[in-house]
Motif scaffolding. Structure first.
Motif, mmCIF file in Angstrom:
data_model
loop_
_atom_site.group_PDB
_atom_site.id
_atom_site.type_symbol
_atom_site.label_atom_id
_atom_site.label_comp_id
_atom_site.label_asym_id
_atom_site.label_seq_id
_atom_site.Cartn_x
_atom_site.Cartn_y
_atom_site.Cartn_z
ATOM 1 N N ALA A 65 62.310 25.616 71.663
ATOM 2 C CA ALA A 65 61.384 26.308 72.560
ATOM 3 C C ALA A 65 60.785 27.539 71.885
ATOM 4 C CB ALA A 65 62.100 26.700 73.847
ATOM 5 N N ILE A 66 61.602 28.295 71.178
ATOM 6 C CA ILE A 66 61.090 29.481 70.482
ATOM 7 C C ILE A 66 60.130 29.078 69.363
ATOM 8 C CG2 ILE A 66 61.759 31.381 68.957
ATOM 9 C CD1 ILE A 66 64.256 31.726 70.731
ATOM 10 N N ALA A 67 60.488 28.057 68.597
ATOM 11 C CA ALA A 67 59.616 27.623 67.502
ATOM 12 C C ALA A 67 58.287 27.089 68.035
ATOM 13 C CB ALA A 67 60.329 26.554 66.664
ATOM 14 N N GLY A 68 58.334 26.231 69.039
ATOM 15 C CA GLY A 68 57.104 25.680 69.599
ATOM 16 C C GLY A 68 56.244 26.735 70.264
ATOM 17 N N GLY A 69 56.871 27.628 71.021
ATOM 18 C CA GLY A 69 56.127 28.694 71.686
ATOM 19 C C GLY A 69 55.512 29.674 70.709
ATOM 20 N N THR A 70 56.254 30.031 69.688
ATOM 21 C CA THR A 70 55.750 30.954 68.676
ATOM 22 C C THR A 70 54.546 30.356 67.948
ATOM 23 O OG1 THR A 70 57.941 31.912 68.377
ATOM 24 C CG2 THR A 70 56.357 32.265 66.602
ATOM 25 N N PHE A 71 54.648 29.082 67.581
ATOM 26 C CA PHE A 71 53.526 28.428 66.905
ATOM 27 C C PHE A 71 52.295 28.379 67.807
ATOM 28 C CE2 PHE A 71 51.104 24.515 66.060
ATOM 29 C CZ PHE A 71 50.570 24.873 64.846
ATOM 30 N N PHE A 72 52.482 28.027 69.084
ATOM 31 C CA PHE A 72 51.341 27.930 69.990
ATOM 32 C C PHE A 72 50.711 29.298 70.237
ATOM 33 C CE2 PHE A 72 49.346 27.667 74.190
ATOM 34 C CZ PHE A 72 48.398 26.709 73.903
ATOM 35 N N ILE A 73 51.523 30.327 70.404
ATOM 36 C CA ILE A 73 50.987 31.680 70.596
ATOM 37 C C ILE A 73 50.239 32.136 69.346
ATOM 38 C CG2 ILE A 73 51.621 34.105 70.892
ATOM 39 C CD1 ILE A 73 53.858 33.093 72.790
ATOM 40 N N TRP A 74 50.801 31.881 68.167
ATOM 41 C CA TRP A 74 50.120 32.226 66.925
ATOM 42 C C TRP A 74 48.765 31.523 66.838
ATOM 43 C CZ3 TRP A 74 48.702 28.751 63.092
ATOM 44 C CH2 TRP A 74 48.116 29.322 61.964
ATOM 45 N N ALA A 75 48.748 30.219 67.123
ATOM 46 C CA ALA A 75 47.497 29.467 67.048
ATOM 47 C C ALA A 75 46.488 29.980 68.071
ATOM 48 C CB ALA A 75 47.760 27.973 67.262
ATOM 49 N N GLY A 76 46.936 30.278 69.275
ATOM 50 C CA GLY A 76 46.026 30.780 70.300
ATOM 51 C C GLY A 76 45.466 32.149 69.986
ATOM 52 N N MET A 77 46.259 32.979 69.331
ATOM 53 C CA MET A 77 45.805 34.334 69.011
ATOM 54 C C MET A 77 44.924 34.382 67.767
ATOM 55 S SD MET A 77 47.006 36.358 71.326
ATOM 56 C CE MET A 77 46.879 37.962 70.589
ATOM 57 N N THR A 78 45.253 33.616 66.754
ATOM 58 C CA THR A 78 44.540 33.736 65.481
ATOM 59 C C THR A 78 43.457 32.685 65.276
ATOM 60 O OG1 THR A 78 46.162 32.374 64.306
ATOM 61 C CG2 THR A 78 46.543 34.760 64.363
ATOM 62 N N LYS A 79 43.520 31.583 65.977
ATOM 63 C CA LYS A 79 42.575 30.490 65.746
ATOM 64 C C LYS A 79 41.628 30.267 66.923
ATOM 65 C CE LYS A 79 44.243 29.350 61.742
ATOM 66 N NZ LYS A 79 43.452 29.429 60.525
ATOM 67 N N SER A 80 41.490 31.254 67.805
ATOM 68 C CA SER A 80 40.532 31.132 68.899
ATOM 69 C C SER A 80 39.317 32.012 68.619
ATOM 70 C CB SER A 80 41.165 31.502 70.235
ATOM 71 O OG SER A 80 41.594 32.834 70.227
ATOM 72 N N ASP A 81 38.172 31.549 69.044
ATOM 73 C CA ASP A 81 36.910 32.248 68.798
ATOM 74 C C ASP A 81 36.864 33.515 69.648
ATOM 75 O OD1 ASP A 81 34.313 33.044 68.330
ATOM 76 O OD2 ASP A 81 33.496 31.022 68.503
ATOM 77 N N PRO A 82 36.759 34.694 69.030
ATOM 78 C CA PRO A 82 36.759 35.930 69.799
ATOM 79 C C PRO A 82 35.405 36.275 70.405
ATOM 80 C CG PRO A 82 36.649 36.446 67.475
ATOM 81 C CD PRO A 82 36.788 34.952 67.591
ATOM 82 N N VAL A 83 34.354 35.547 70.032
ATOM 83 C CA VAL A 83 33.006 35.906 70.450
ATOM 84 C C VAL A 83 32.423 34.914 71.448
ATOM 85 C CG1 VAL A 83 30.660 36.330 69.620
ATOM 86 C CG2 VAL A 83 32.614 37.046 68.246
ATOM 87 N N ARG A 84 32.618 33.640 71.210
ATOM 88 C CA ARG A 84 31.997 32.610 72.038
ATOM 89 C C ARG A 84 33.015 32.001 73.006
ATOM 90 N NH1 ARG A 84 29.233 28.892 67.664
ATOM 91 N NH2 ARG A 84 28.487 27.775 69.496
ATOM 92 N N THR A 85 32.550 31.661 74.200
ATOM 93 C CA THR A 85 33.408 31.054 75.217
ATOM 94 C C THR A 85 33.192 29.544 75.250
ATOM 95 O OG1 THR A 85 31.759 31.293 76.950
ATOM 96 C CG2 THR A 85 33.299 33.138 76.635
ATOM 97 N N VAL A 86 33.964 28.870 76.106
ATOM 98 C CA VAL A 86 33.804 27.435 76.284
ATOM 99 C C VAL A 86 32.383 27.124 76.747
ATOM 100 C CG1 VAL A 86 34.565 25.469 77.672
ATOM 101 C CG2 VAL A 86 36.250 27.031 76.723
ATOM 102 N N ALA A 87 31.848 27.941 77.654
ATOM 103 C CA ALA A 87 30.487 27.728 78.148
ATOM 104 C C ALA A 87 29.464 27.818 77.016
ATOM 105 C CB ALA A 87 30.159 28.746 79.236
#
Length: 96
Positions: A65-87
């Motif tokens: 759970a810690i490994a999976g959660g840490t990876f998902f949080i890392w991916a969500g924080m560092t690999k998400s577009d900070p400027v453009r939204t889904v719309a």
């Protein structure tokens, strides 16, 4: 980062976005890895618990759970577009 390096887009930018949508296969793989870690850890906890090793089962689940959660949080924080939204991606025709 170029647009091709983002794995996720946020639904809202301000306040801090609630929810992510996968843009690329890597985003889908990150979600699947988190789900797989939770399911695998739960299955290991069940099987080890039935074999009489409940402490080991709980320990394996916690580690997964810690490994999976840490990876998902890392991916969500560092690999998400900070400027453009889904719309924005939908308007550009990159998402359906």
């Amino acid at each position: 980062m170029a647009d091709s390096e983002y794995w996720f887009a946020r639904y809202k930018l301000n306040p801090v976005g609630r929810g992510l949508r996968a843009l690329r296969w890597q985003g889908i793989a990150a979600i699947a890895a988190f789900a797989g870690a939770m399911i695998g850890g739960g299955l290991a906890m069940l099987l080890l618990g039935l074999a009489g090793y409940a402490f080991a089962g709980v320990s394996v689940f916690v580690v997964c759970a810690i490994a999976g959660g840490t990876f998902f949080i890392w991916a969500g924080m560092t690999k998400s577009d900070p400027v453009r939204t889904v719309a924005d991606y939908q308007t550009a025709g990159l998402l359906k």
